[in-house]
Motif scaffolding. Structure first.
Motif, PDB file in Angstrom:
ATOM      1  N   ILE A  12      -7.799   5.932  -3.460  1.00  0.00           N
ATOM      2  CA  ILE A  12      -6.538   5.777  -2.410  1.00  0.00           C
ATOM      3  C   ILE A  12      -6.120   6.792  -2.113  1.00  0.00           C
ATOM      4  N   ASP A  34      -0.726   0.305  -6.414  1.00  0.00           N
ATOM      5  CA  ASP A  34      -2.582   0.668  -6.732  1.00  0.00           C
ATOM      6  C   ASP A  34      -2.783   0.499  -7.995  1.00  0.00           C
ATOM      7  N   THR A  50      -2.788   8.525   0.180  1.00  0.00           N
ATOM      8  CA  THR A  50      -1.215   7.884   1.135  1.00  0.00           C
ATOM      9  C   THR A  50      -0.987   9.248   1.445  1.00  0.00           C
ATOM     10  N   SER A  61       1.736  11.154  -7.409  1.00  0.00           N
ATOM     11  CA  SER A  61       2.628  10.453  -6.164  1.00  0.00           C
ATOM     12  C   SER A  61       4.078  11.476  -6.396  1.00  0.00           C
ATOM     13  N   LYS A  88       0.675  -1.219   0.024  1.00  0.00           N
ATOM     14  CA  LYS A  88       0.265   0.225  -0.327  1.00  0.00           C
ATOM     15  C   LYS A  88       1.163   1.588   0.148  1.00  0.00           C
ATOM     16  N   GLY A  89       0.351   2.051  -1.408  1.00  0.00           N
ATOM     17  CA  GLY A  89       1.652   3.137  -1.387  1.00  0.00           C
ATOM     18  C   GLY A  89       3.285   3.107  -1.680  1.00  0.00           C
ATOM     19  N   THR A 146      -8.142   3.614   2.012  1.00  0.00           N
ATOM     20  CA  THR A 146      -9.122   3.178   0.451  1.00  0.00           C
ATOM     21  C   THR A 146     -10.603   3.193   1.026  1.00  0.00           C
ATOM     22  N   SER A 202      -4.270  -3.272   8.867  1.00  0.00           N
ATOM     23  CA  SER A 202      -5.279  -2.808   8.321  1.00  0.00           C
ATOM     24  C   SER A 202      -6.586  -2.445   8.840  1.00  0.00           C
ATOM     25  N   THR A 227       4.437   4.344   6.179  1.00  0.00           N
ATOM     26  CA  THR A 227       3.494   4.416   5.524  1.00  0.00           C
ATOM     27  C   THR A 227       1.741   4.641   5.261  1.00  0.00           C
ATOM     28  N   SER A 265      -2.259   4.859   4.659  1.00  0.00           N
ATOM     29  CA  SER A 265      -3.286   4.875   3.307  1.00  0.00           C
ATOM     30  C   SER A 265      -4.247   4.553   3.985  1.00  0.00           C
ATOM     31  N   ASN A 318       3.767  10.283  -0.838  1.00  0.00           N
ATOM     32  CA  ASN A 318       2.742  10.839  -0.836  1.00  0.00           C
ATOM     33  C   ASN A 318       1.959  10.697  -1.945  1.00  0.00           C
TER      34      ASN A 318
END
Length: 819
Positions: A243, A202, A245, A274, A148-149, A790, A739, A786, A788, A252
């Motif tokens: 998403i 992603d 991040t 990003s 993720k991210g 979603t 998560s 990180t 994030s 980011n």
């Protein structure tokens, strides 16, 4: 650190022992079998769920899922059951009060799509993160919290059999000669390592790992193929995912994919932006020798890297159903990145007596701009007979990569100097492919196809010293590659045995032109690439196979360009425009076994590669302040024999705990001598005979905690490896992720820590008698945290995206011979 390594190894070993300890179900049970298909298209539904319950009791007794052919096999005690067959966004089918007193085949079960379910968020049985098949492994990115991210490079670093070093170089089972594809096509990126750091994780649906490809695939890649499949939602109605991040150091981004589908037309798009900071560091400690091997002096060269990158990644596509058997898909992909990179290098000079002498500070400020645009099209015609089809694929792409750098060098006891470098690269590529698949009868199939791959890369590199062009590092390199290929293969299945025989021919026409020096080089060669696959189903739960293929690895880009960057003025990489391709013969023995909670896949492989690429270091004959400039170049001087053993385990001891582990051990035996004439006109012979062993192992654990919090841990150890001029030391690393679903499972927060102990480094030791001894320690990116979020609308958390069959890189119909 040794204690940490030992703990990791013990955990990996115990997990493997625990997995092997699982026992198969008792033979007294009866077996319920069948096949699940989509009612309209008649296509098999993979990962449909089959649940057995006792009448008037909602609690499930047992169950299973369908394989890639839509087939299922469930064992249960004889009795009376309510049997439910279901798949996300489809209407379920139920067999009420079914008496099962012997082995029973429920036949073919057709499920119809339920559009109303698309507006509900229903969490079903999660698709396993790693699917193990005899000919490949499929890594489903959406269920991996670690990425993720992150980027494609982070995704590849979490895949069984694959490893990514700190510089971003990808290897498969320890072999760096890997062909990387995106949606079945070669990437148009000039620098594939940098491209993998641009595409966000992603945007990826899954990654296919193909260790021994058949003749239908491009023959490029001596170590195998990695196919990165991007998301192309095809679900009915309007749905999507967004998403956001944020991370430390800066990581980011915002991304999303939106899909809209009607009966005749599907529209889909993925958009992402990003901003990332990738701080890193390196230190190189070198002892220089005189010709009699006595010490001349020392240099300690620490380096601090600051990298800031902004990137945009987007695509837009339309899928048109011309009729129920004909479809036409068109997609436009665009990627843009801007990088601001600063390398601050201190060269601290010490005398023979280890007394400080002086320091040279070299600051390399680099500005990079890259644009990549690609148009792809696919036309598919399905005939009346199932599996009989014709496809045409095409793509046109262009990539511009422009880099400017200012190198400012200042000496503590002298004046400073300024170097300017400009590196402008442009690559155009056209790819055409056509495939025809014809089923000949029950269990047999014929395939044939053509592929044309035409590319041109122009690299304009220029160096100025104090405003004056340096002709030693200035040139325009033009690389043209035309590869035409045809293939055919025939497969059949008889009883429990399957055979797939194929032959591919590739005609290569390559021009390597150094325009500034009027040095033109043309290489033409034609090669046959046979392949053979034999599979035997020992039972419905286990299969074994043996396969053979011939592969090629063509040198490209940096490997060929004799003009490189000047971030260090005493250690310089120089490409070799006269490199020849290396050829690999690969043999693979495979075995796969499935239990109720465990899947085991093992492989014993052997590769022989001729004209293998080797990196050789030598003195250039030039000096900087009395220190010799060392040149590193790739050469064709060796034959490599690689033997290895690998196993992968998927184990679910409980519903709330999933374990994936992978272990790979290999031995590399290299034979060859590097003979050259040095700057003193003396013939030097470097022995490249080398026998090295290495291994790596990875363990992934995913646990569902109370309050529906998921906790994922990745542990990985990369074993050390020796080479003819030194060795690379082993390295241990760990990642953590958590998560939590919110808003009735429409949203998910994920927190991950990449490189928990901040120790993912590449440590190399080099020894050249009479020249130098060095130890280099490089960390491309420091530990990163990180967070994030979603959000999904009109889309279930674990919903399987239905996608039409597209070309699988070389490919016609996939004849599946898994057990």
């Amino acid at each position: 650190m040794k204690k940490i390594n030992a703990i990791a190894l013990i955990v990996l070993f115990l997990s493997s022992i625990l997995s092997f300890g699982q026992q198969a179900p008792t033979s007294s049970k009866v077996k319920i079998t069948g096949k699940v298909i989509e009612k309209t298209s008649k296509q098999p539904l993979e990962y449909a769920t089959i649940t057995l319950r006792l009448p008037n009791n909602p609690k499930a007794v047992t169950g299973g899922i369908t394989n890639n052919k839509g087939e299922f096999s469930v064992e249960a005690a004889a009795g009376n059951y309510d049997i439910t067959v279901e798949f996300i966004s489809f209407k379920s089918t139920e067999f009420k009060g079914k008496t099962i007193d012997s082995n029973t085949n429920l036949g073919t079960i057709g499920l119809a799509e339920d559009a109303a379910q698309l507006n509900e968020v229903v969490v079903r049985a999660e698709k396993t993160t790693v699917e193990i098949k005899l000919d490949k492994k499929v890594f489903n990115v959406g269920n991996d919290l670690m990425v993720k991210g992150g980027t494609v490079s982070d995704v590849l670093g979490n895949i069984p059999s694959v490893s990514v070093d700190v510089e971003g170089n990808v290897s498969l089972r320890g072999n760096e000669n890997v062909k990387i594809l995106i949606d079945g096509r070669p990437s148009n990126a000039i620098n594939i390592v940098e491209a993998l750091r641009i595409i966000p994780a992603d945007a990826i649906d899954k990654v296919e790992v193909i260790t021994n490809p058949s003749a239908r695939y491009d023959a490029e890649g001596g170590g195998g193929i990695l196919n990165i499949v991007l998301k192309k939602g095809k679900n009915q109605g309007f749905n999507g995912t967004f998403i956001a991040t944020g991370g430390i150091p800066d990581n980011n981004g915002l991304s999303g994919n939106v899909n809209y589908k009607t009966e005749k037309v599907s529209l889909f798009t993925t958009q992402g932006y990003s901003f990332r900071s990738n701080p890193g560091n390196m230190i190189n400690e070198t002892t220089y020798f005189n010709s009699n091997n006595s010490i001349r002096n020392y240099i300690v060269e620490p380096r601090d890297n600051k990298r800031y990158d902004k990137g945009y990644n987007g695509n837009f596509g339309i899928d048109i159903a011309i009729d129920k058997n004909t479809s036409w898909t068109n997609t436009i992909n665009y990627r843009n990145s801007n990088g601001d990179h600063t390398d601050n290098v201190f060269q601290n000079y010490y005398t023979q007596a280890r007394l400080f002498d002086y320091t040279i500070n070299r600051t390399n400020q680099e500005d990079n701009h890259s644009n990549n645009i690609e148009y792809t099209t696919n036309f598919t015609k399905n005939f009346k007979k199932q599996g009989h089809k014709f496809t045409i694929d095409g793509s046109v792409s262009s990539n511009d990569d422009n880099t400017t750098a200012i190198v400012n060098a200042s000496r503590s006891n002298s004046t400073s100097s300024i170097d300017n470098t400009i590196n402008n690269q442009k690559q155009n590529r056209v790819l055409i492919q056509s495939d025809y698949v014809l089923p000949l009868g029950k269990g047999s199939q014929f395939e044939a196809g053509y592929r044309g791959d035409f590319s041109k890369l122009v690299t304009d590199y220029q160096v100025k010293n104090e405003g004056v062009i340096n002709p030693n590092f200035t040139n325009v390199l033009e690389y043209k590659e035309k590869v035409n290929a045809v293939y055919t293969q025939y497969g059949f299945k008889k009883n429990k045995a399957s055979v797939l025989l194929g032959l591919r021919y590739e005609d290569s026409n390559i021009e390597i032109n150094q325009l500034a020096t009027s040095d033109f080089n043309t290489k033409k060669y034609g090669n046959l690439f046979p392949s053979a696959f034999f599979t035997y189903e020992i039972s419905d739960k286990s299969s074994t196979s043996i396969s053979y293929s011939r592969r090629i690895q063509r040198p490209r880009g940096r490997m060929l360009n004799p003009f490189s960057n000047l971030s260090s003025n005493i250690n310089i990489f120089v490409g070799n425009p006269d490199l020849d391709p290396s050829m690999t013969d690969a043999i693979d023995f495979g075995y796969i076994k499935r239990w109720s909670k465990l899947t085991l896949s093992t492989s014993l492989y052997y590769n022989k590669t001729t004209d293998v690429f080797q990196m050789a270091r030598r003195e250039s004959g030039n000096f900087v302040n009395g220190t010799p400039i060392i040149i590193t170049s790739p050469i064709n001087i060796a034959t490599e024999f690689r033997t290895g053993f690998e196993f992968t385990l998927n184990y679910s001891p409980y519903k709330w705990w999933k374990l994936n582990s992978n272990f790979n051990f290999f031995q590399s035996d290299t034979k060859g001598d590097f003979v050259y004439t040095n700057f003193n006109n003396v013939v030097v012979t470097q022995k490249f005979n080398n026998n090295a062993t290495s291994w790596f192992s990875r363990l992934t654990s995913k646990i569902t905690l109370p309050a529906k919090i998921d906790w994922q841990t990745n542990l990985m150890y990369m074993g050390g490896q020796t080479n003819a001029q030194g060795k690379v030391l082993g390295n241990f690393s760990a990642n953590l992720a958590f998560s939590k679903d919110v808003f009735k499972d429409k949203g998910t927060f994920a927190l991950n820590v990449n490189d928990v102990f901040n120790g993912r480094k590449r440590i190399m030791e080099t020894y050249l008698p009479g020249v130098l001894s060095s130890r280099a320690e490089m960390q491309w990116r420091v530990r990163q945290v990180t967070l994030s979020f979603t959000y999904r609308f009109n889309k279930a958390k674990n919903e399987r995206e239905k996608q039409p069959k597209k070309m699988n890189e070389g490919g016609g119909g996939e004849m599946e011979y898994q057990g």
